[in-house]
Structure formats: structure tokens, C-alpha cells
Motif scaffolding. Structure first.
Motif, PDB file in Angstrom:
ATOM      1  N   GLN A 153       5.330 -30.968  34.728  1.00 38.12           N
ATOM      2  CA  GLN A 153       6.765 -30.791  34.943  1.00 38.12           C
ATOM      3  C   GLN A 153       6.954 -29.790  36.070  1.00 38.12           C
ATOM      4  O   GLN A 153       6.127 -28.899  36.274  1.00 38.12           O
ATOM      5  CB  GLN A 153       7.417 -30.289  33.650  1.00 38.12           C
ATOM      6  CG  GLN A 153       8.927 -30.084  33.672  1.00 38.12           C
ATOM      7  CD  GLN A 153       9.340 -28.710  34.213  1.00 38.12           C
ATOM      8  OE1 GLN A 153       8.545 -27.774  34.238  1.00 38.12           O
ATOM      9  NE2 GLN A 153      10.580 -28.606  34.659  1.00 38.12           N
ATOM     10  N   ASP A 205      16.409 -26.796  35.337  1.00 32.82           N
ATOM     11  CA  ASP A 205      17.843 -27.098  35.305  1.00 32.82           C
ATOM     12  C   ASP A 205      18.680 -25.958  34.736  1.00 32.82           C
ATOM     13  O   ASP A 205      19.891 -26.079  34.607  1.00 32.82           O
ATOM     14  CB  ASP A 205      18.095 -28.358  34.468  1.00 32.82           C
ATOM     15  CG  ASP A 205      17.559 -29.615  35.124  1.00 32.82           C
ATOM     16  OD1 ASP A 205      17.397 -29.614  36.362  1.00 32.82           O
ATOM     17  OD2 ASP A 205      17.292 -30.591  34.396  1.00 32.82           O
ATOM     18  N   ALA A 249      15.523 -29.187  40.895  1.00 39.32           N
ATOM     19  CA  ALA A 249      15.851 -29.646  39.545  1.00 39.32           C
ATOM     20  C   ALA A 249      14.593 -30.035  38.781  1.00 39.32           C
ATOM     21  O   ALA A 249      13.544 -30.307  39.360  1.00 39.32           O
ATOM     22  CB  ALA A 249      16.800 -30.840  39.631  1.00 39.32           C
ATOM     23  N   SER A 250      14.706 -30.076  37.455  1.00 34.49           N
ATOM     24  CA  SER A 250      13.568 -30.409  36.604  1.00 34.49           C
ATOM     25  C   SER A 250      13.127 -31.851  36.829  1.00 34.49           C
ATOM     26  O   SER A 250      13.940 -32.776  36.852  1.00 34.49           O
ATOM     27  CB  SER A 250      13.943 -30.210  35.130  1.00 34.49           C
ATOM     28  OG  SER A 250      12.847 -30.511  34.291  1.00 34.49           O
ATOM     29  N   ARG A 251      11.811 -32.020  36.971  1.00 35.27           N
ATOM     30  CA  ARG A 251      11.222 -33.337  37.186  1.00 35.27           C
ATOM     31  C   ARG A 251       9.970 -33.444  36.330  1.00 35.27           C
ATOM     32  O   ARG A 251       9.135 -32.545  36.335  1.00 35.27           O
ATOM     33  CB  ARG A 251      10.861 -33.541  38.664  1.00 35.27           C
ATOM     34  CG  ARG A 251      12.011 -33.216  39.595  1.00 35.27           C
ATOM     35  CD  ARG A 251      11.634 -33.280  41.053  1.00 35.27           C
ATOM     36  NE  ARG A 251      10.559 -32.405  41.472  1.00 35.27           N
ATOM     37  CZ  ARG A 251      10.689 -31.090  41.671  1.00 35.27           C
ATOM     38  NH1 ARG A 251      11.854 -30.483  41.443  1.00 35.27           N
ATOM     39  NH2 ARG A 251       9.663 -30.374  42.091  1.00 35.27           N
ATOM     40  N   SER A 252       9.841 -34.558  35.609  1.00 31.19           N
ATOM     41  CA  SER A 252       8.726 -34.743  34.685  1.00 31.19           C
ATOM     42  C   SER A 252       7.777 -35.819  35.186  1.00 31.19           C
ATOM     43  O   SER A 252       8.208 -36.834  35.738  1.00 31.19           O
ATOM     44  CB  SER A 252       9.237 -35.150  33.299  1.00 31.19           C
ATOM     45  OG  SER A 252      10.193 -34.229  32.801  1.00 31.19           O
ATOM     46  N   SER A 255      10.907 -28.481  28.736  1.00 33.22           N
ATOM     47  CA  SER A 255      11.956 -29.434  29.114  1.00 33.22           C
ATOM     48  C   SER A 255      11.347 -30.762  29.555  1.00 33.22           C
ATOM     49  O   SER A 255      12.090 -31.687  29.924  1.00 33.22           O
ATOM     50  CB  SER A 255      12.823 -28.869  30.243  1.00 33.22           C
ATOM     51  OG  SER A 255      12.105 -28.847  31.474  1.00 33.22           O
ATOM     52  N   TRP A 256      10.019 -30.873  29.499  1.00 30.90           N
ATOM     53  CA  TRP A 256       9.373 -32.120  29.907  1.00 30.90           C
ATOM     54  C   TRP A 256      10.011 -33.309  29.194  1.00 30.90           C
ATOM     55  O   TRP A 256      10.288 -33.260  27.998  1.00 30.90           O
ATOM     56  CB  TRP A 256       7.871 -32.104  29.569  1.00 30.90           C
ATOM     57  CG  TRP A 256       7.215 -33.416  29.934  1.00 30.90           C
ATOM     58  CD1 TRP A 256       6.670 -33.757  31.126  1.00 30.90           C
ATOM     59  CD2 TRP A 256       7.114 -34.581  29.104  1.00 30.90           C
ATOM     60  NE1 TRP A 256       6.224 -35.063  31.100  1.00 30.90           N
ATOM     61  CE2 TRP A 256       6.492 -35.597  29.864  1.00 30.90           C
ATOM     62  CE3 TRP A 256       7.500 -34.873  27.796  1.00 30.90           C
ATOM     63  CZ2 TRP A 256       6.234 -36.869  29.365  1.00 30.90           C
ATOM     64  CZ3 TRP A 256       7.259 -36.147  27.290  1.00 30.90           C
ATOM     65  CH2 TRP A 256       6.621 -37.125  28.061  1.00 30.90           C
ATOM     66  N   ALA A 276      12.992 -34.818  29.649  1.00 35.97           N
ATOM     67  CA  ALA A 276      14.452 -34.975  29.600  1.00 35.97           C
ATOM     68  C   ALA A 276      14.962 -35.930  30.664  1.00 35.97           C
ATOM     69  O   ALA A 276      15.997 -36.584  30.485  1.00 35.97           O
ATOM     70  CB  ALA A 276      15.119 -33.612  29.747  1.00 35.97           C
ATOM     71  N   ASP A 277      14.241 -36.047  31.791  1.00 40.27           N
ATOM     72  CA  ASP A 277      14.671 -36.912  32.886  1.00 40.27           C
ATOM     73  C   ASP A 277      13.968 -38.266  32.881  1.00 40.27           C
ATOM     74  O   ASP A 277      14.197 -39.083  33.774  1.00 40.27           O
ATOM     75  CB  ASP A 277      14.413 -36.216  34.224  1.00 40.27           C
ATOM     76  CG  ASP A 277      12.954 -35.830  34.407  1.00 40.27           C
ATOM     77  OD1 ASP A 277      12.337 -35.375  33.428  1.00 40.27           O
ATOM     78  OD2 ASP A 277      12.424 -35.973  35.519  1.00 40.27           O
ATOM     79  N   SER A 333      14.143 -40.167  27.167  1.00 42.61           N
ATOM     80  CA  SER A 333      14.102 -38.717  26.969  1.00 42.61           C
ATOM     81  C   SER A 333      13.074 -38.282  25.922  1.00 42.61           C
ATOM     82  O   SER A 333      13.411 -37.654  24.910  1.00 42.61           O
ATOM     83  CB  SER A 333      15.495 -38.196  26.564  1.00 42.61           C
ATOM     84  OG  SER A 333      16.444 -38.484  27.569  1.00 42.61           O
TER      85      SER A 333
END
Length: 390
Positions: free
Chosen positions: A118, A122, A136-139, A169-170, A172-173, A177
Motif C-alpha cells: 500500500q 487519505d 492518495a492511498s493506493r493498494s 487502509s489496504w 479500500a480502493d 473493498s
């Protein structure tokens, strides 16, 4: 000859630097500074590393990437030692370096493989510039993570360390989800011969029920939890815009240790956050003992331009320095008693190439000289030498 990659800052940078070394293999006369900007001190160290690298390699092409290349872009670009900047978000893209897209993945530098699952964040913690530096968060999808781990295992790694800017947060995108527990479960199922899986820093409030159960009961998930705690007082946590309160951390650790008593706790803690008074500092100190923090990362607060915390009433620098020293002493006291309790106990230790190794709880041991790197050996320490078991 390959490019020289100089890494500063977090485990994410260490992991990405290994990928950069593989990506830039065969690129001579190139120095890459993979920078950090988490504190003002980190930026100072980045500048120092740039000057030192230029002095050592006056004829090399010197490029800067990492978080400071975003947050301090204009200032670093103006340094006469710097030939150019590479966007942090694009630093693992071969096109950013004008190299071929097909390169050998990774290097067999470590028996522990840092696997980036990740990136980005965010959230909007009031002290932090990391979202500016990493986006931004990216998984990474499960399939990509499994391929990455498979390659590391083929190179001799015996432990995989899942890393991320906001690891919990892994997913979520991603479609559906998924939660981090599903990723951990998939890794354990795909690689039954992987002896050790470790998590890097996690946000305790985001630990999902499946992940909780795996940490509490799965032997191959290492009994070592490093919390992105930041502070021990509720008002300061609210002013930081964290999503947990002190009681949430205490409850989490209590429930986990009830099921897995050997669990070792680590924590990030900030000393001298704006508006922190003596009572708040005392609460920060006391949580070290309450959670039995034995792996502590203590950060003296430093204002980062453009963050809300930089506009809050600041604590005097001398007080910040003194409080950070007190926090480090509190952690050192907890750690010393913890290490003393491990003397005489048999530990399964993964041998590193530097003559030391880590137990499942992340205690570090000095190994007998004949120990082969990459093997897991049983060691019963008899003493403590310079902070390490031996």
C-alpha cells in the motif's frame, strides 16, 4: 556498475530503494537520493546526504526522489548539487529513469523481504505532510502481492514484512473493498512454507476482525505489533486529528495480549505537539508503561509548513527536546526489563547477514559466528550486551 541509491527515512523507503537498485542495475554514474520529509530534521538530513553524495561523486548525475522531492521541491531543486528531481509517485516507473521496463525484480540483500502492499494516505493528521509527498492511498491487488512475495522467497527470504504508508487502509480502493486480514490470510494460504509474516506499523483502530484473530492466534504471523499511536492523551489525539483515543489503544492491546501474552508492542510517539502541557506530556509518558511499549520510535515535534499544527500554539524547543528524552528513557526502561525477561528462554531467531538476528517478537540477538544467514536457529540468550540479547 549500478546506480548508487541512498535511502533515508521509513521502511517504505528502504523497500522502494531495493526496487530502485534492481531497476537501475547497470546504470553507471548515477546517484539517487530517496529522501524523507516527515520532520524538519529529516529534511536537514536529506540536504546533508545530497551534499555528502556530491562531494563523494563529483562527476555523477545526482537525482532526488522521495517525499522531500515533493514537499520541498523548489528548495531541493535550487541546490547546486542536484541535477534533477523524480516525482515520488513515479519513482518505480522505468520511464521516469529512461530505462528498460524489463528488469530483474529485487535483490537478495536481506533474509527479510519488505513487501510494499500500500502507498499514500487519505487521512489528514494535522502534523503530517506525507499525503503531500505520497498522494492518495493506493493498494496492490492480492495477485500482485503474491507475485512479489514469491519472487522474494525464490531469492532466499524467510520472512515477509508487509509495508505501507497506512498499511491497515489496504484494500479500500480495490474492488469489493477487502480488508488487510484477507490479504494476510491469502498470503498464508498461498505460501504454506513461508515461516514468518510480519506487519510494519499499523493503525490500531483499522484492524479488522479477521486480522485481529490472525495476530492473536496464527503462529506464522509474528507476535510483534507496532502501533501508529502518536500520543497518550485524548485532547492531543483530537488536535492531531487521529481517529483513535487512548482507551482504544489500551483495549486493543489488552484483548490481543489476553490471547497472545508474548506479543511485543511498538509505538510511534510524538513529543511536544502544539498545546501539549505537562499533564498531556505525563499522559504520553504513562502510556509507555500501560501498553508496555518495548519498541519505541520517538519523534520530537517539528512544524511542517502548510500543516494545521504549524499554526497552533507551539511548545518551546527546549521543552520538546527534554520531553522526547524522557519518552526515550521510559521506552528504554520498558525494553530493558523486557529483554531481561527473555534471558534464559529459547527463541527462534532468523539469522541476518550482519551476524545478528530477530526473534519473532523482534528482539535482536547477537548470533554465534558460524550461523548461516537465512537460517532459523534456536538460541537461548544468557546475557544482554549493548542492548542486544546474546
Amino acid at each position: 556498475m549500478s546506480a548508487e541509491v541512498i535511502s533515508l527515512g521509513c521502511r517504505m523507503n528502504l523497500s522502494e530503494s531495493e526496487e530502485l537498485r534492481a531497476l537501475l542495475a547497470g546504470e553507471p554514474d548515477l546517484v539517487v537520493i530517496n529522501s524523507c520529509a516527515v520532520t524538519a530534521e529529516a529534511v536537514r538530513q536529506t540536504r546533508q546526504a545530497i551534499r555528502r553524495a556530491r562531494k563523494a561523486r563529483p562527476d555523477a548525475r545526482l537525482l532526488v526522489t522521495g517525499c522531500a522531492a515533493e514537499v520541498e521541491r523548489a528548495a531541493l531543486a535550487a541546490m547546486p548539487e542536484v541535477d534533477g528531481l523524480v516525482a515520488n509517485i513515479a519513482k518505480l516507473d522505468p520511464r521516469s529513469w529512461n530505462v528498460a521496463a524489463v528488469r530483474a525484480h529485487g535483490t537478495a540483500l536481506h533474509t527479510r523481504a519488505f513487501v510494499t502492499v500500500q502507498n499514500g494516505c487519505d487521512h489528514a493528521c494535522t502534523f503530517c505532510v506525507i499525503p503531500q509527498g505520497r498522494g492518495a492511498s493506493r493498494s496492490q491487488p492480492i495477485s500482485a502481492v503474491l507475485r512479489d512475495i514469491e519472487q522474494h522467497l525464490a531469492q532466499g527470504a524467510r520472512e515477509a514484512v508487509l509495508s505501507g504508508v497506512d498499511l491497515t487502509s489496504w484494500g479500500a480502493d480495490l474492488p469489493g473493498s477487502p480488508r488487510l486480514g484477507q490479504l494476510v490470510e491469502a498470503i498464508l494460504a498461498a505460501f504454506p512454507d513461508l515461516p514468518r509474516l510480519r506487519l510494519s506499523s499499523v493503525d490500531g483502530i483499522e484492524i479488522d476482525p479477521l486480522l485481529f484473530d490472525l495476530i492473536a492466534a496464527e503462529a506464522r504471523v509474528m507476535p510483534h505489533l507496532h502501533l501508529s499511536l502518536q500520543h497518550g492523551q485524548d485532547l492531543i489525539l483530537k488536535r492531531m486529528k487521529r481517529r483513535h483515543l487512548r482507551g482504544d489503544a489500551v483495549d486493543l492491546v489488552g484483548r490481543l495480549k489476553a490471547r497472545r501474552p508474548e506479543l511485543a508492542i511498538g509505538a510511534d510517539l510524538i513529543a511536544g505537539f502544539p498545546t501539549e502541557d505537562e499533564a498531556a506530556h505525563a499522559a504520553n509518558l504513562s502510556i509507555v508503561a500501560e501498553l508496555e511499549v518495548v519498541h519505541g520510535h520517538i519523534f520530537p515535534y517539528s512544524p511542517r509548513p502548510g500543516t494545521p499544527a504549524a499554526r497552533m500554539p507551539q511548545v518551546p524547543h527546549a521543552a520538546i527536546k527534554a520531553r522526547a528524552a524522557q519518552l526515550r528513557a521510559a521506552v528504554a526502561d520498558q525494553r530493558a526489563r523486557w529483554l531481561a525477561g527473555l534471558v534464559g528462554k529459547a527463541l527462534q531467531v532468523l539469522a541476518e547477514r550482519d551476524g545478528t538476528g530477530h526473534a519473532p517478537n523482534f528482539a535482536r540477538l547477537i548470533l554465534p559466528p558460524e550461523t548461516n544467514a537465512g537460517t532459523i536457529v534456536t538460541i537461548t540468550p544468557t546475557r544482554i550486551a549493548e542492548g542486544l540479547l546474546a
